[in-house]
Design a protein around this motif. Structure first.
Motif, PDB file in Angstrom:
ATOM      1  N   GLU A 610       0.888  -1.345   0.106  1.00 14.90           N
ATOM      2  CA  GLU A 610      -0.243  -0.224   0.007  1.00 14.90           C
ATOM      3  C   GLU A 610       0.756   1.518   0.276  1.00 14.90           C
ATOM      4  N   CYS A 611       1.602   1.142   0.400  1.00 16.43           N
ATOM      5  CA  CYS A 611       2.551   2.770   0.997  1.00 16.43           C
ATOM      6  C   CYS A 611       3.099   2.870  -0.712  1.00 16.43           C
ATOM      7  N   VAL A 612       3.989   1.820  -1.539  1.00 17.35           N
ATOM      8  CA  VAL A 612       4.169   1.773  -2.677  1.00 17.35           C
ATOM      9  C   VAL A 612       3.481   2.289  -3.283  1.00 17.35           C
ATOM     10  N   ALA A 613       2.218   1.503  -3.555  1.00 21.06           N
ATOM     11  CA  ALA A 613       1.157   2.122  -4.380  1.00 21.06           C
ATOM     12  C   ALA A 613       1.378   3.470  -4.029  1.00 21.06           C
ATOM     13  N   TYR A 614       1.105   3.811  -2.989  1.00 22.56           N
ATOM     14  CA  TYR A 614       0.958   5.224  -2.817  1.00 22.56           C
ATOM     15  C   TYR A 614       2.024   6.072  -3.158  1.00 22.56           C
ATOM     16  N   MET A 615       3.077   5.754  -2.935  1.00 24.92           N
ATOM     17  CA  MET A 615       4.615   6.712  -3.538  1.00 24.92           C
ATOM     18  C   MET A 615       4.784   6.438  -4.974  1.00 24.92           C
ATOM     19  N   PHE A 619       4.987   9.682  -7.094  1.00 22.22           N
ATOM     20  CA  PHE A 619       5.298   9.517  -8.105  1.00 22.22           C
ATOM     21  C   PHE A 619       5.196  10.153  -9.404  1.00 22.22           C
ATOM     22  N   THR A 620       4.011   9.554 -10.220  1.00 15.58           N
ATOM     23  CA  THR A 620       3.317   9.792 -11.617  1.00 15.58           C
ATOM     24  C   THR A 620       3.199  11.338 -11.606  1.00 15.58           C
ATOM     25  N   LYS A 621       2.874  12.164 -10.518  1.00 11.96           N
ATOM     26  CA  LYS A 621       2.193  13.165 -10.102  1.00 11.96           C
ATOM     27  C   LYS A 621       3.533  14.589  -9.839  1.00 11.96           C
ATOM     28  N   LYS A 622       4.678  13.632 -10.097  1.00  6.85           N
ATOM     29  CA  LYS A 622       5.733  14.575  -9.756  1.00  6.85           C
ATOM     30  C   LYS A 622       5.517  15.546  -8.989  1.00  6.85           C
ATOM     31  N   LEU A 623       5.497  14.344  -7.961  1.00  5.77           N
ATOM     32  CA  LEU A 623       5.595  15.267  -6.507  1.00  5.77           C
ATOM     33  C   LEU A 623       6.985  15.348  -5.862  1.00  5.77           C
TER      34      LEU A 623
END
Length: 1137
Positions: A610-615, A619-623
């Motif tokens: 779940e944490c990696v999915a949140y990351m 990441f895809t939003k370049k945050l």
């Protein structure tokens, strides 16, 4: 530094005008001038198009062209040295280079030139705006102006001005009339018309006229009218003669914007007189509660400028304005207080301002030190949360003003060291927290607001090395139980109770998740570092956060589907709050993955997927990782990819697929917005610069053999008969099939840029094969060496065709065809030479390798046993077995024995003996493994990699199976076996069950963790270089240690490494890695600049490294760190003997 030409100034003015037009809506919507300034100051943070503005591009290009060589020279100076020139607090290469370059004469000259030019440009824009406004008003009042005296326009340049402005001549009689019309008794419309008429006159004529005294008095009265525009004063300040400037200054005080035009002595006189005026105070105090306090000059200045922007302007030359209204006595005192607060906050930001302390004040016996002032400010922030002024603006709240000062101090290293990193300041911050831990309610106007601001300040302190060290190690605080502890312990205890809702004083109060989240964030700034996690680990904070996340997640999952007409069980706002709190907890859990040991703790919570999915979603939003982090998720992704559960989570989240698709798009598709009339130039490097980022991302992802095992293990290539040109690879297996294992015409024809794309794939393969376990997997599954040899043979007509793929294949064949350290083998370079023979190195199209690539055995390694030639070892029978083998065992035995024969340590028929030894070791270790039910490849069967330590022992025992096995069995009883012999603790019964089933080896979670921890303290420049490159020290260390430094050190140094760790202790494994990285410091800094650090570390051996040269250094590390490192190593094996 060259000056700007008039054409460049005109271009700058045009670009600045376009920028202002682009942000016009934002500025015009600001409620005040201060807010508009803040919008412009933070435009880079809030405007995603900031770097696309032509004005920004122009300035960046100017700075780079004017100052780029200075930065390069300073960087080279540091990389050539050993880093000892770095001062305290400057622990990174970036900080050091920045400090040196900002102190250079070129920088100061560049800034002066740029500042002067921009002042001219801005003034020209202001004047042009005023002209346009006046022309517009002139058209509206054309009939009125026709009745007045004729205006003759002349382009006159005032001697004190840096710009040309059109003015109207005005007669003495007209000024007399204007002065009379400005009388306060006249109607508002008449006074406004007179002021507008005055704007047409040259300010120098107005200031020197006979009517100036009366005119000045009426102008001062006009200030009380908020509708009057003050454009006249702006012009006056830019062009006034010296003998009358003081009159204008006494009228408004807005002098500093233009005082650069006047003599320094004159300005100093104005400053001294002004400060003398402000220092005046009445000796009469408030003798009784009902008495009124006498007004002082500072009260009047406060009325004009409540936030003391005049002082800010004096310090940094920024314009501001003010206003006047009527105030009660209490409100006046508040204005005075806010003004003084702003002045003090600005004062302590400067070195000379801080030198004024300590200051002796009335009604206080001891002088006020700098620390006292900051503690007072914090008390104001925490206690005076209610604004007592008629202003309802948040910008005038004492709390917000103090927080603004504290944030600025935190962002400036020198300010923070002197002002914030002091025990009394930390005690003041944590006083309410300690009170709450004691079960009492502190006297606060707003508990929620105060706690949030306390947490915000602590988090900012924890982002710096000095601040973090203060919070972790300074044990001068008294806990709720009365013991002396550090601030970190107070914060984590309070956070635990917040998450568990165990603070009894909150039984009647509902503390929102924002407060709990703020304190979890403070802990996160500590536990996402190795040293912080070491201090906080006993509290098991990862379990507390995971428990809170599961509770919150279950609430959001139980929300029923809304039924039309029925009242909602939970409002949408409440649901959003629950989801936000859930994501906040996941985000904080994720940050445990910033360190090797933290990643183990995260895996043990069961929330890693779940944490990696949140990351991945961020990441895809370049945050960014957080508001306190300057880097993205690159380092964290690399850390996660080093383990089997981590790479599996990255695969399931879609992260791997995204990297593969981005790579293919850059490599084969190119940018869609590039017009066909501008084709791309032919790349000269093996890796096109457009694909470099994707290439490095793949290298980081596949650096660990665990990643290769999970993504490619037991997976056959598609090998399709036809490939659609629009078919994109979506996995690492697809990339292997399309770019590396090109064994059919269909694959060749499926590539738009065959040579470039295939060279790219081979370059990636070369990096992968540097890890011997990864190479053995690829060799056993895809018959890699024979494929490469066939490709070389296909590239021969009458002679070898030298092209990109053939050169890269030749390099790989030599790399995988021989084993040895820097003095034991020679690898062919990739670069071509000038002349008739661009590639003089032997081409490989069959094994054994040409003798050119095999160096002579060092004399110290020659024994009576070794008289046979190395290449006689590869007899046809063994070589055919090597080519046709489908098992890793036979393949690796040939590889190991070839190296042993080269070293004259093994006889001709040692392959079978080595296989026998490995079989005995597998049987012995398999009896000590726990049963794990998992889909991870590392748990399918025994240890997935080769036993390089057993092979090393086999060579040490000169191929004697009995002696080798006896030594390994006796060695397995010692603590060093847990870390020198990786298969020893793979899912071992000697480990705690949660570690044995985690899929994360202690070499990673313990040894690599302490390598990163010690590297940050001992070799900070190298640690910073890793951070900037997106690579981690743990990645390269587990590769070195996993294959026992084979291919990275000469055999003699490998023997010294093993002997040192066995005799001196397993913690010397950590010190060995630190020494190697310290030895490579100059190379690491250099390759960080060229953006190929990870490739360099994986492909290149450690040249010139001798264990004996670093024994003294390692003994020093032992004295400083053994109590911590060795005790943790021992704690991992509670079930062993």
């Amino acid at each position: 530094m060259s000056q700007f030409s008039s054409e460049e100034e005109a271009e700058l003015q045009s670009l600045l005008r376009e920028l202002l037009k682009s942000v016009k809506d934002r500025i015009s919507g600001a409620p005040s001038v201060e807010c508009a300034e803040e919008i412009l100051l933070h435009l880079e943070e809030t405007d995603k198009n900031f770097h696309n503005y032509e004005f920004v591009k122009y300035l960046r290009a100017y700075v780079e062209s004017s100052f780029g060589t200075v930065i390069e020279e300073e960087t080279e100076n540091f990389t050539r040295g050993d880093g000892h020139a770095i001062g305290p607090g400057q622990d990174t290469l970036v900080h050091a280079v920045t400090k040196r370059t900002r102190e250079s004469a070129q920088y100061k000259q560049m800034m002066q030139t740029l500042k002067q030019t921009m002042m001219v440009v801005v003034e020209s824009l202001i004047n042009k705006f005023e002209e346009d406004q006046l022309k517009k008003e002139e058209m509206d009042r054309k009939s009125q102006h026709e009745q007045s005296s004729s205006h003759y326009t002349d382009n006159c340049s005032d001697s004190d001005s840096s710009f040309n402005q059109s003015y109207a001549f005005i007669k003495h009689e007209q000024l007399q009339v204007i002065a009379e019309k400005l009388d306060p008794g006249r109607p508002r419309e008449v006074r406004l018309e007179a002021l507008q008429s005055l704007c047409y006159a040259p300010p120098s004529d107005v200031l020197s006229c006979e009517n100036w005294t009366g005119l000045r008095r009426n102008l001062s009265a006009a200030l009380t009218d908020p509708d009057h525009e003050l454009s006249f004063f702006a012009k006056t300040f830019s062009s006034s003669p010296l003998n009358v400037t003081k009159d204008i200054y006494s009228t408004i005080g807005n002098m500093t914007t233009f005082w650069i035009r006047h003599p320094e002595k004159y300005m100093e006189e104005i400053i001294e007189n002004t400060l003398s005026l402000l220092a005046l105070h009445s000796e009469q105090g408030m003798s009784s509660p009902g008495s009124e306090k006498s007004l002082e000059p500072i009260h009047l200045i406060s009325l004009l400028d409540i936030k003391a922007t005049w002082f800010k302007k004096w310090m940094v030359s920024q314009e501001t304005g003010g206003h006047i209204t009527l105030y009660t006595s209490k409100e006046l005192e508040f204005v005075y207080f806010v003004h003084s607060l702003c002045v003090l906050g600005r004062l302590v930001m400067y070195t000379n301002g801080r030198k004024l302390f300590p200051i002796k004040v009335k009604k206080r016996r001891d002088p006020v030190t700098l620390t006292d002032l900051v503690a007072i400010l914090i008390s104001v922030c925490v206690c005076l949360f209610v604004c007592l002024c008629v202003y309802s603006l948040d910008s005038l709240s004492p709390t917000n003003l103090v927080m603004e000062v504290l944030r600025t101090l935190c962002d400036r290293t020198e300010c923070a060291v002197e002002c914030l990193y002091q025990i009394p300041v930390i005690e003041t911050l944590l006083a309410p927290v300690i009170t709450l831990l004691k079960g009492k309610l502190p006297k606060l106007n707003s508990l929620e607001g105060a706690l949030t601001h306390i947490a915000d300040t602590l988090a900012r302190i924890a982002t710096t090395e000095r601040g973090l060290s203060l919070l972790l190690y300074d044990r001068n605080l008294v806990s709720a139980e009365g013991e002396s502890i550090s601030a970190a312990h107070v914060v984590v205890q309070f956070t635990q109770r917040l998450l568990a809702k165990e603070l009894h004083v909150f039984s009647e109060l509902e503390i929102p998740p924002a407060v709990s989240g703020a304190f979890v964030f403070v802990c996160r700034q500590m536990y996402n570092t190795c040293e912080g996690l070491h201090v906080l680990r006993p509290y098991s904070l990862h379990e507390c956060i995971a428990k809170a996340w599961r509770t919150t997640s279950s609430v959001s999952e139980r929300v029923p589907t809304p039924v039309p007409g029925a009242p909602p069980v939970i409002t949408s706002q409440e649901l959003q709050s629950v989801v936000a709190w859930e994501e906040m907890l996941l985000d904080n859990l994720l940050n445990f993955a910033a360190t090797p040991k933290g990643l183990l703790l995260l895996q043990q919570t069961g929330a890693i997927n779940e944490c990696v999915a949140y990351m991945f979603s961020r990441f895809t939003k370049k945050l960014q990782v957080s508001r306190c982090e300057k880097f993205g998720y690159g380092v964290m992704v690399t850390q996660v990819a080093a383990t089997a559960p981590g790479i599996a989570a990255l695969q399931s989240s879609g992260f791997v697929q995204t990297i593969v698709v981005e790579l293919w798009s850059a490599l084969e598709c190119g940018r869609e917005d590039v017009r066909v009339v501008h084709p791309k130039s032919t790349p000269m490097d093996p890796i096109d610069r457009n694909c470099l980022k994707s290439f490095l991302s793949l290298v980081n992802l596949l650096s660990s053999p665990h990643a290769v095992w999970e993504l490619l293990g037991h997976r056959a290539l598609p090998n399709k008969t036809e490939y659609n040109l629009r078919e994109m690879p979506t996995s690492v297996l697809d990339l292997m099939d399309r770019l590396i294992i090109i064994n059919s015409d269909a694959k060749i024809h499926s590539l738009f840029n065959y040579e470039q794309s295939h060279t790219f794939g081979l370059r990636l393969l070369s990096v992968l094969c540097c890890n011997l376990d990864s190479f053995l997997l690829l060799e056993s599954q895809y018959n890699l060496s024979e494929l490469l040899l066939q490709g070389q043979r296909d590239n021969v007509t009458e002679e070898f065709i030298i092209d990109g793929p053939s050169v890269e294949r030749n390099h790989i064949l030599v790399r995988i065809g021989t084993v040895g350290g820097p003095s034991e083998r020679r690898l062919p370079p990739r670069a071509l030479q000038k002349g008739n023979d661009p590639y003089p190195w032997p081409m490989v199209s069959t094994y054994p390798l040409p003798k050119y690539y095999i160096l002579d055995v060092p004399k110290t390694l020659r024994t009576k046993q070794g008289k046979n030639n190395l290449f006689k070892a590869l007899d046809p029978t063994i070589y055919m077995c090597y080519l046709l083998c489908k098992t890793v065992c036979v393949c690796v035995c040939v590889c190991v024995c070839r190296y042993g024969k080269f070293l004259k340590l093994l006889r001709e028929d040692s392959e079978q003996d080595l296989c026998l030894l490995l079989k005995h070791c597998q049987e012995f270790l398999s009896q000590q493994r726990v049963s794990v039910t998992s889909e991870l490849s590392c748990f399918q069967g025994g240890y997935p990699g080769h036993d390089w330590f057993a092979s090393t022992v086999f060579l040490l025992m000169h191929g004697d199976v009995g002696r080798s096995l006896s030594l390994l069995l006796r060695f397995s009883r010692l603590l060093p076996s847990a870390f020198l012999w990786p298969p020893r603790l793979h899912s071992s019964v000697h480990l705690p069950i949660e570690i044995a089933q985690s899929g994360i080896h202690p070499i990673y979670s313990c040894t690599a963790h302490y390598v990163e921890m010690l590297l940050k303290a001992e070799v900070p420049l190298v640690f910073s270089a890793f951070r900037m490159s997106g690579f981690t020290p743990s990645q390269i260390c587990i590769q070195w240690l996993g294959q026992c430094f084979w291919n990275y050190l000469d055999w003699s140094e490998i023997c010294h490494y093993v002997a040192t760790c066995v005799i001196m202790g397993p913690d010397y494994q950590v010190y060995m890695c630190i020494s190697a990285l310290r030895h490579l410091q100059q190379d690491i800094l250099q390759h960080t600049q060229t953006q190929d650090l990870q490739v360099f570390l994986k492909e290149e051996p450690i040249h010139g490294f001798r264990v004996s040269n670093y024994l003294e250094y390692m003994e020093g590390l032992e004295r400083n760190y053994r109590s911590m490192v060795l005790s943790d190593m021992r704690s991992i094996l509670p079930r062993s003997s």
